[in-house]
Design a protein around this motif. Structure first.
Motif, PDB file in Angstrom:
ATOM      1  N   ARG A 182     -37.885 -26.938 -15.434  1.00 48.63           N
ATOM      2  CA  ARG A 182     -38.040 -27.206 -16.860  1.00 48.63           C
ATOM      3  C   ARG A 182     -37.550 -26.053 -17.736  1.00 48.63           C
ATOM      4  N   ILE A 183     -37.344 -24.890 -17.147  1.00 53.37           N
ATOM      5  CA  ILE A 183     -36.800 -23.790 -17.937  1.00 53.37           C
ATOM      6  C   ILE A 183     -35.474 -24.212 -18.561  1.00 53.37           C
ATOM      7  N   ASP A 184     -34.620 -24.871 -17.772  1.00 49.66           N
ATOM      8  CA  ASP A 184     -33.345 -25.346 -18.322  1.00 49.66           C
ATOM      9  C   ASP A 184     -33.572 -26.388 -19.410  1.00 49.66           C
ATOM     10  N   THR A 185     -34.538 -27.285 -19.200  1.00 52.40           N
ATOM     11  CA  THR A 185     -34.835 -28.318 -20.196  1.00 52.40           C
ATOM     12  C   THR A 185     -35.272 -27.691 -21.513  1.00 52.40           C
ATOM     13  N   ILE A 186     -36.146 -26.684 -21.410  1.00 54.67           N
ATOM     14  CA  ILE A 186     -36.645 -26.018 -22.608  1.00 54.67           C
ATOM     15  C   ILE A 186     -35.543 -25.222 -23.290  1.00 54.67           C
ATOM     16  N   VAL A 187     -34.752 -24.503 -22.515  1.00 57.55           N
ATOM     17  CA  VAL A 187     -33.656 -23.722 -23.094  1.00 57.55           C
ATOM     18  C   VAL A 187     -32.629 -24.636 -23.755  1.00 57.55           C
ATOM     19  N   ASP A 188     -32.350 -25.792 -23.155  1.00 57.60           N
ATOM     20  CA  ASP A 188     -31.423 -26.747 -23.778  1.00 57.60           C
ATOM     21  C   ASP A 188     -31.892 -27.093 -25.192  1.00 57.60           C
ATOM     22  N   ALA A 189     -33.187 -27.418 -25.321  1.00 57.58           N
ATOM     23  CA  ALA A 189     -33.735 -27.832 -26.618  1.00 57.58           C
ATOM     24  C   ALA A 189     -33.764 -26.670 -27.604  1.00 57.58           C
ATOM     25  N   ASP A 224     -39.264 -36.392 -33.507  1.00 56.92           N
ATOM     26  CA  ASP A 224     -39.612 -37.746 -33.082  1.00 56.92           C
ATOM     27  C   ASP A 224     -41.122 -37.958 -33.082  1.00 56.92           C
ATOM     28  N   ALA A 225     -41.523 -39.214 -33.034  1.00 58.17           N
ATOM     29  CA  ALA A 225     -42.944 -39.575 -33.094  1.00 58.17           C
ATOM     30  C   ALA A 225     -43.592 -39.415 -31.729  1.00 58.17           C
ATOM     31  N   VAL A 226     -43.795 -38.170 -31.324  1.00 62.61           N
ATOM     32  CA  VAL A 226     -44.432 -37.869 -30.038  1.00 62.61           C
ATOM     33  C   VAL A 226     -45.602 -36.921 -30.268  1.00 62.61           C
ATOM     34  N   ALA A 228     -44.126 -30.705 -22.143  1.00 59.48           N
ATOM     35  CA  ALA A 228     -42.921 -29.892 -22.011  1.00 59.48           C
ATOM     36  C   ALA A 228     -41.696 -30.750 -21.744  1.00 59.48           C
ATOM     37  N   ASP A 229     -41.892 -31.889 -21.106  1.00 59.14           N
ATOM     38  CA  ASP A 229     -40.764 -32.785 -20.837  1.00 59.14           C
ATOM     39  C   ASP A 229     -40.213 -33.402 -22.118  1.00 59.14           C
ATOM     40  N   LEU A 230     -40.988 -33.357 -23.192  1.00 57.41           N
ATOM     41  CA  LEU A 230     -40.575 -33.964 -24.461  1.00 57.41           C
ATOM     42  C   LEU A 230     -40.186 -32.917 -25.497  1.00 57.41           C
ATOM     43  N   LEU A 283     -46.840 -26.665 -29.262  1.00 57.56           N
ATOM     44  CA  LEU A 283     -47.559 -26.272 -28.060  1.00 57.56           C
ATOM     45  C   LEU A 283     -47.237 -27.279 -26.959  1.00 57.56           C
ATOM     46  N   LEU A 284     -46.505 -26.840 -25.949  1.00 58.53           N
ATOM     47  CA  LEU A 284     -46.097 -27.721 -24.863  1.00 58.53           C
ATOM     48  C   LEU A 284     -47.122 -27.682 -23.736  1.00 58.53           C
ATOM     49  N   SER A 285     -47.504 -28.859 -23.276  1.00 54.51           N
ATOM     50  CA  SER A 285     -48.543 -28.973 -22.253  1.00 54.51           C
ATOM     51  C   SER A 285     -48.068 -29.889 -21.127  1.00 54.51           C
ATOM     52  N   ASP A 286     -49.001 -30.331 -20.282  1.00 52.06           N
ATOM     53  CA  ASP A 286     -48.678 -31.224 -19.179  1.00 52.06           C
ATOM     54  C   ASP A 286     -48.823 -32.692 -19.544  1.00 52.06           C
TER      55      ASP A 286
END
Length: 278
Positions: A31-38, A250-252, A240-242, A171-174
């Motif tokens: 997920r480090i790559d996912t977070i860095v992408d965003a 977005d509405a998340v 964190a995936d979102l 705040l990113l969680s599970d």
């Protein structure tokens, strides 16, 4: 511009994003790559981003052949010294794909209790942002003691958001959203929006973590969100995936609306501005 709704996040000038240990360590390291992408996408659109990242101790566990998070302070400090180095290397390796540079900022609770240290921390992060560098903040576990620790990086992120005048805190969680009680229990309902001043005392967030590598949980995120929103910072709690959806407005997740008459970070102890979950 202070984000008054989640839809305002893409237009925010400055955003703090916090990610927990379980999201980026062990099987979640991808997920480090996912977070860095965003974060890189937000940076490219003109938003200044500060990342508050847990995970130093959790990252070190397999490297030190430790089966779980150590209980004694000395081993925690040693693990943090090893893991922080590896964690920053992983972030920088990912940021290299976008030609971005990370800057490490390690803080203790004492740093934010002391006016001079607090001013120095603010000035350093302001300069990093001015240079186009991504500040990556973590608690300085190598020198922190049980008596002065923040306790969890959700609270640290809320204080950093206040310190640098952020427009929003993510705040990113599970889990995708907070619930009225632990989601495994009957009758649990997702919480999509928390208006300023809403009473949360009837909600049962729970206090523990199930992964064994972090120190947070739903209760700490709700408490940190209330702390930041008291200071006029809008807060989004989601998975964190979102992260990309979160930064796109977005509405998340669960949105905590900011205080329209904000209370600023006090010049005294870190706990001088408190926001219990009620």
């Amino acid at each position: 511009m202070t984000a008054t709704t989640r839809a305002d996040i893409p237009g925010a000038s400055r955003v703090v994003v916090k990610v927990g240990s379980s999201s980026i360590s062990g099987d979640g390291a991808h997920r480090i790559d996912t977070i860095v992408d965003a974060l890189s996408r937000a940076h490219g659109s003109g938003t200044e981003v500060v990342l508050v990242s847990s995970g130093a101790i959790a990252t070190a566990l397999p490297l030190l052949d430790l089966e779980g998070r150590p209980n004694d302070l000395a081993t925690q400090q040693a693990a943090a010294a090893v893991g922080q180095n590896v964690l920053m290397w992983r972030y920088q390796t990912s940021l290299d794909r976008f030609g971005l540079l990370a800057g490490q900022v390690l803080l203790t609770a004492g740093d934010l209790e002391n006016a001079t240290h607090r001013s120095n921390a603010r000035r350093a992060m302001e300069r990093l942002l001015g240079l186009g560098i991504l500040p990556i903040v973590n608690e300085n576990d190598t020198v922190a003691t049980h008596e002065i620790r923040f306790g969890d990086n959700d609270r640290l992120a809320a204080l950093v958001a206040q310190l640098i005048g952020a427009d929003a805190l993510v705040l990113l969680s599970d889990i995708e959203t907070l619930f009225t009680r632990p989601p495994s229990e009957p009758g649990a309902r997702p919480i999509t929006d928390v208006a300023w001043g809403d009473d949360l005392s009837d909600f049962e967030f729970g206090a523990g973590v199930v992964n064994g590598v972090g120190t947070g949980g739903a209760a700490t995120k709700a408490s940190a969100a209330k702390l930041a929103s008291t200071a006029g910072v809008g807060v989004l709690v989601t998975s964190a995936d979102l992260v990309a959806s979160a930064l796109a407005g977005d509405a998340v997740g669960t949105w905590f609306a900011p205080n329209p008459d904000p209370v600023t970070l006090a010049t005294g102890p870190v706990g001088a501005v408190s926001a219990p979950v009620h």
